[in-house]
Each structure stands twice: as structure tokens, then as C-alpha cells.
Design a protein around this motif. Structure first.
Motif, PDB file in Angstrom:
ATOM      1  N   MET A  16       1.266  -1.557   0.086  1.00 21.01           N
ATOM      2  CA  MET A  16       0.148  -0.025   0.024  1.00 21.01           C
ATOM      3  C   MET A  16       0.763   1.243  -0.048  1.00 21.01           C
ATOM      4  O   MET A  16       0.533   2.570  -0.593  1.00 21.01           O
ATOM      5  N   ASN A  17       1.739   1.182   0.915  1.00 21.33           N
ATOM      6  CA  ASN A  17       2.744   2.662   0.868  1.00 21.33           C
ATOM      7  C   ASN A  17       3.222   2.673  -0.950  1.00 21.33           C
ATOM      8  O   ASN A  17       3.777   3.700  -0.964  1.00 21.33           O
ATOM      9  N   MET A  18       4.352   1.818  -1.160  1.00 24.01           N
ATOM     10  CA  MET A  18       4.402   1.399  -2.514  1.00 24.01           C
ATOM     11  C   MET A  18       3.314   1.663  -3.663  1.00 24.01           C
ATOM     12  O   MET A  18       4.005   2.160  -4.112  1.00 24.01           O
ATOM     13  N   GLN A  19       2.414   1.892  -3.373  1.00 23.85           N
ATOM     14  CA  GLN A  19       0.850   2.426  -4.449  1.00 23.85           C
ATOM     15  C   GLN A  19       0.789   4.043  -3.645  1.00 23.85           C
ATOM     16  O   GLN A  19       0.662   4.253  -5.380  1.00 23.85           O
ATOM     17  N   MET A  22       3.885   5.485  -6.273  1.00 16.66           N
ATOM     18  CA  MET A  22       3.813   5.448  -7.252  1.00 16.66           C
ATOM     19  C   MET A  22       3.036   6.289  -7.367  1.00 16.66           C
ATOM     20  O   MET A  22       2.687   7.120  -8.375  1.00 16.66           O
ATOM     21  N   LYS A  23       1.458   6.882  -6.820  1.00 20.42           N
ATOM     22  CA  LYS A  23       0.400   7.475  -7.185  1.00 20.42           C
ATOM     23  C   LYS A  23       0.807   9.384  -7.424  1.00 20.42           C
ATOM     24  O   LYS A  23       1.015   9.972  -8.101  1.00 20.42           O
ATOM     25  N   GLU A  24       1.869   9.205  -6.152  1.00 22.68           N
ATOM     26  CA  GLU A  24       2.214  10.584  -5.863  1.00 22.68           C
ATOM     27  C   GLU A  24       3.172  11.133  -6.818  1.00 22.68           C
ATOM     28  O   GLU A  24       2.736  11.619  -7.148  1.00 22.68           O
ATOM     29  N   ALA A  25       4.557   9.908  -7.284  1.00 24.58           N
ATOM     30  CA  ALA A  25       5.303  10.451  -8.717  1.00 24.58           C
ATOM     31  C   ALA A  25       4.064  10.967  -9.586  1.00 24.58           C
ATOM     32  O   ALA A  25       4.612  11.222 -10.168  1.00 24.58           O
ATOM     33  N   GLN A  29       4.591  13.779 -11.332  1.00 22.83           N
ATOM     34  CA  GLN A  29       4.941  14.227 -13.427  1.00 22.83           C
ATOM     35  C   GLN A  29       3.861  14.645 -14.350  1.00 22.83           C
ATOM     36  O   GLN A  29       4.345  15.518 -15.096  1.00 22.83           O
ATOM     37  N   GLU A  30       2.725  14.815 -13.609  1.00 24.54           N
ATOM     38  CA  GLU A  30       1.405  14.698 -14.272  1.00 24.54           C
ATOM     39  C   GLU A  30       1.588  16.756 -14.309  1.00 24.54           C
ATOM     40  O   GLU A  30       1.718  17.876 -15.085  1.00 24.54           O
TER      41      GLU A  30
END
Length: 111
Positions: A16-19, A22-25, A29-30
Motif C-alpha cells: 500500500m505504501n508503494m502504491q 507511485m500515485k504521488e510520483a 509528473q503530471e
């Protein structure tokens, strides 16, 4: 074996932490892509000689054009025209630098 706590397989919610990371990254980027697009679409100008010469740049410092009023074109004084162009270009680049400095892109670490 209990000394390893929740570090084994399936332990502790690390996925969950990795997910979330990834969402934050992806969000970052957006934001950076949007900020770059805004800079490219922004227009800055520099003028000299009381508006005799105007240089236009994109916010990303791409040279877009120059306007020279006919009355400033004197074949016997090309040096003055060169100086006016240089001054207008320097002003435009200073404006672009300021725009970039205040852009979300620089705050996101993208410059």
C-alpha cells in the motif's frame, strides 16, 4: 523466527505504501508536464528604444519573433539598431527567467 516481525511475505502493508508512492510520483509528473506546457504557451516580451524594437519569447525561452519599427532602421547607423535589438532581447530573457523562477516547475524541482 518471531524476531523478524512483519517483514516476511505478506507482512505489514508495504504494498500500500508503494502504491501511494507511485500515485504521488505520477501526480508529480503530471504537474510537471502541465507546468512545462504553461511555460511553453506563455509569452514574454522585451522592448527598447521606446517600443522601437520588441522581442518575443516563449516562457521556455524559445525565440518567437522580433518587431522593428521602420523609423528606427537607418542604414547609416546599423550599430544603433543592433544595440536596440540586444537590449530588447536581454529584457525579454530577463522576463522569461523571472517567469521560470516563479513557475511551479521550478518549485517542483523540474528546472
Amino acid at each position: 523466527m518471531a524476531r523478524f516481525g512483519g517483514y516476511g511475505r505478506g507482512g505489514g502493508g508495504g504494498g500500500m505504501n508503494m502504491q501511494q508512492m507511485m500515485k504521488e510520483a505520477q501526480k508529480l509528473q503530471e504537474q510537471m508536464a502541465h507546468a512545462k506546457e504553461e511555460l511553453e504557451n506563455a509569452r514574454v516580451t522585451g522592448t527598447s528604444g521606446g517600443g522601437a524594437v520588441t522581442v518575443t519569447l516563449s516562457g521556455s525561452k524559445r525565440f518567437l519573433g522580433i518587431e522593428i519599427k521602420p523609423e528606427v532602421v537607418d542604414p547609416d547607423d546599423v550599430e544603433m539598431l543592433e544595440d536596440l535589438i540586444t537590449a530588447a532581447a536581454n529584457e525579454a530573457y530577463a522576463e522569461a527567467d523571472e517567469l521560470v523562477k516563479n513557475s511551479p516547475l521550478s518549485q517542483l524541482g523540474g528546472l
